[in-house]
Write an enzyme that holds these catalytic residues in place. Structure first.
Site, PDB file in Angstrom:
ATOM      1  CB  VAL A  98      40.201  85.926 112.638  1.00 22.92           C
ATOM      2  CG1 VAL A  98      39.771  85.130 111.425  1.00 22.92           C
ATOM      3  CG2 VAL A  98      39.771  85.246 113.927  1.00 22.92           C
ATOM      4  CG  HIS A 127      39.358  74.162 113.072  1.00 19.10           C
ATOM      5  ND1 HIS A 127      39.762  75.343 113.620  1.00 19.10           N
ATOM      6  CD2 HIS A 127      40.493  73.587 112.577  1.00 19.10           C
ATOM      7  CE1 HIS A 127      41.073  75.490 113.472  1.00 19.10           C
ATOM      8  NE2 HIS A 127      41.532  74.443 112.853  1.00 19.10           N
ATOM      9  NE  ARG A 171      36.379  70.984 117.562  1.00 19.91           N
ATOM     10  CZ  ARG A 171      35.811  72.164 117.570  1.00 19.91           C
ATOM     11  NH1 ARG A 171      35.140  72.553 118.643  1.00 19.91           N
ATOM     12  NH2 ARG A 171      35.922  72.965 116.535  1.00 19.91           N
ATOM     13  CD  GLN A 222      33.895  73.722 112.777  1.00 18.63           C
ATOM     14  OE1 GLN A 222      34.832  73.886 111.986  1.00 18.63           O
ATOM     15  NE2 GLN A 222      33.952  74.094 114.040  1.00 18.63           N
ATOM     16  CD1 TRP A 267      39.334  73.358 117.691  1.00 19.38           C
ATOM     17  CD2 TRP A 267      41.156  74.622 118.001  1.00 19.38           C
ATOM     18  NE1 TRP A 267      39.053  74.621 117.240  1.00 19.38           N
ATOM     19  CE2 TRP A 267      40.138  75.420 117.418  1.00 19.38           C
ATOM     20  CE3 TRP A 267      42.390  75.212 118.282  1.00 19.38           C
ATOM     21  CZ2 TRP A 267      40.323  76.767 117.111  1.00 19.38           C
ATOM     22  CZ3 TRP A 267      42.569  76.555 117.979  1.00 19.38           C
ATOM     23  CH2 TRP A 267      41.555  77.320 117.410  1.00 19.38           C
ATOM     24  CB  ALA A 283      37.533  83.295 107.975  1.00 17.62           C
TER      25      ALA A 283
HETATM   26  N1  DAH Z   1      37.541  77.130 113.609  1.00 18.64           N
HETATM   27  C1  DAH Z   1      36.938  77.665 114.795  1.00 18.64           C
HETATM   28  C2  DAH Z   1      36.501  76.536 115.710  1.00 18.64           C
HETATM   29  O1  DAH Z   1      36.226  75.481 115.251  1.00 18.64           O
HETATM   30  C3  DAH Z   1      35.746  78.518 114.461  1.00 18.64           C
HETATM   31  C4  DAH Z   1      36.149  79.759 113.728  1.00 18.64           C
HETATM   32  C5  DAH Z   1      36.367  80.927 114.414  1.00 18.64           C
HETATM   33  C6  DAH Z   1      36.270  79.751 112.358  1.00 18.64           C
HETATM   34  C7  DAH Z   1      36.717  82.081 113.774  1.00 18.64           C
HETATM   35  C8  DAH Z   1      36.613  80.913 111.675  1.00 18.64           C
HETATM   36  C9  DAH Z   1      36.834  82.079 112.405  1.00 18.64           C
HETATM   37  O2  DAH Z   1      36.749  80.958 110.349  1.00 18.64           O
HETATM   38  O3  DAH Z   1      37.160  83.213 111.744  1.00 18.64           O
HETATM   39  O4  DAH Z   1      36.435  76.712 116.893  1.00 18.64           O
END
Ligand code: DAH
Length: 350
Positions: A264, A181, A207, A221, A161, A318
């Protein structure tokens, strides 16, 4: 002052009447009045005043004739004035006439931004499954955006990020940033409540990257989080299957394949079978028959422990879903930058 013989009065009457017949507007009428009837200049007024200088034996005859003339001409003047006034009203009415058969003029109505429309549909799809909406701050602590999500300072995963950092007044204070995010809300939500959790957090993310057809520096998001006893990857898949069908049609299927996100384990990328070519391969799915739509996974036990949840008792899933990405796929938009260009010709199509 010349004294007009009775015969001359008749000429005067004919002339006054002829002139009056030429009068077609108020200005001309006033000019006529001054010429014939005004005090001092008026020719008929003068004829009346001449009465005084007429010999007594002729006075009666002249007097009757001149008064009759004056009365007749005054009547015609009044009639003319009224006729002009009537015509003026008729003109006004005629000009302002409303044609009730003409079609109305449509009032331009505003509409919801395409991102908002898709976001609302997404929220509805998850609310049907019992998820509640929560919100979190756009200016966020490093702590929530990264560290608590198992991305410590100097960890290479931070490179995933590109971040807008916020200058905090006091050096050495906890660093702040514009959230990259919505995932920090996983932590925020779990910190303030005990399981079971079923929550959905929409919001803008930022970003620090160069923009192109698939990247914007601001995006929307939706974060999804469910924590409870006995939650498994099958629950995640069932939830996303419902979502894909609601967004892209009842025949859709989702496919999970392994990916990596620090917060995760396992992490997955989720794809939906291409609703344009139905799997045959086209430009939108880049020939593969599948379209990546989101990242997800099972909440890492360390993330659960970090907020005080017992990770032997509770598990959770998630997901993070890009709203613009979903809207692009649904509407066939090929450049994410269109969303915030504010070109009315683009926006009006939705
Ligand atoms: N936060 C991640 C992004 O912006 C996307 C994401 C991936 C969110 C996996 C989640 C997850 O909750 O389990 O790239």
């Amino acid at each position: 002052m010349t004294v007009l013989p009775v015969a001359e009065l008749e000429n005067l009457r004919v002339q006054a009447e002829q002139d009056l017949a030429q009068v077609t507007d108020d200005a001309a009428l006033e000019a006529w009045r001054i010429r014939y009837l005004s005090r001092g200049q008026g020719r008929i007024t003068a004829a009346v005043e001449a009465l005084r200088s007429i010999a007594a034996d002729q006075r009666r005859e002249y007097g009757q004739a001149v008064n009759a003339l004056k009365r007749a001409v005054e009547e015609q003047f009044t009639a003319r004035r009224e006729a002009l006034a009537r015509r003026r009203i008729e003109d006004t009415v005629q000009r302002g006439r409303i044609d009730v058969t003409l079609p109305g003029r449509p009032k331009p109505l505003g509409r919801l931004h395409p991102t908002t429309q898709t976001l609302r549909d997404m929220i509805a799809a998850f609310q049907e499954l019992g998820f509640n909406v929560a919100e979190g701050p756009e200016v966020e602590w490093d702590w929530y955006n990264f560290s608590k999500l198992r991305i410590p300072p100097d960890h290479p995963a931070r490179d995933m990020w590109d971040t807008f950092w916020v200058d905090v007044e006091h050096e050495g204070e906890r660093p702040m940033l514009l959230r990259t995010h919505t995932s920090p809300n996983q932590i925020r939500v779990m910190e303030r409540q005990e399981p079971p959790v079923r929550v959905l957090v929409p919001g803008r993310c930022y970003r620090f990257e160069a923009t192109d057809a698939t990247h914007e520096w601001m995006l929307t998001q939706v974060e999804l989080l469910a924590v409870d006893e006995g939650i498994s990857l099958a629950d995640l898949k069932g939830t996303l299957d419902h979502f894909a069908k609601r967004m892209f049609g009842p025949d859709r299927q989702v496919m999970l394949h392994h990916s990596y996100f620090p917060f995760v384990e396992p992490g997955v990328e989720v794809a939906v079978d291409c609703f344009l070519c139905r799997g045959d391969g086209c430009r939108t799915c880049k020939g593969s028959g599948w379209i990546e739509i989101l990242g997800a996974g099972m909440v890492h036990p360390e993330a659960l422990e970090g907020v005080g949840y017992d990770s032997r008792r509770y598990t959770g899933f998630a997901a993070g879903i890009g709203v613009e990405r979903i809207a692009m796929l649904r509407h066939g938009i090929d450049d994410i930058r269109e969303f915030y260009r504010n070109d009315i010709r683009f926006l009006e199509q939705f």
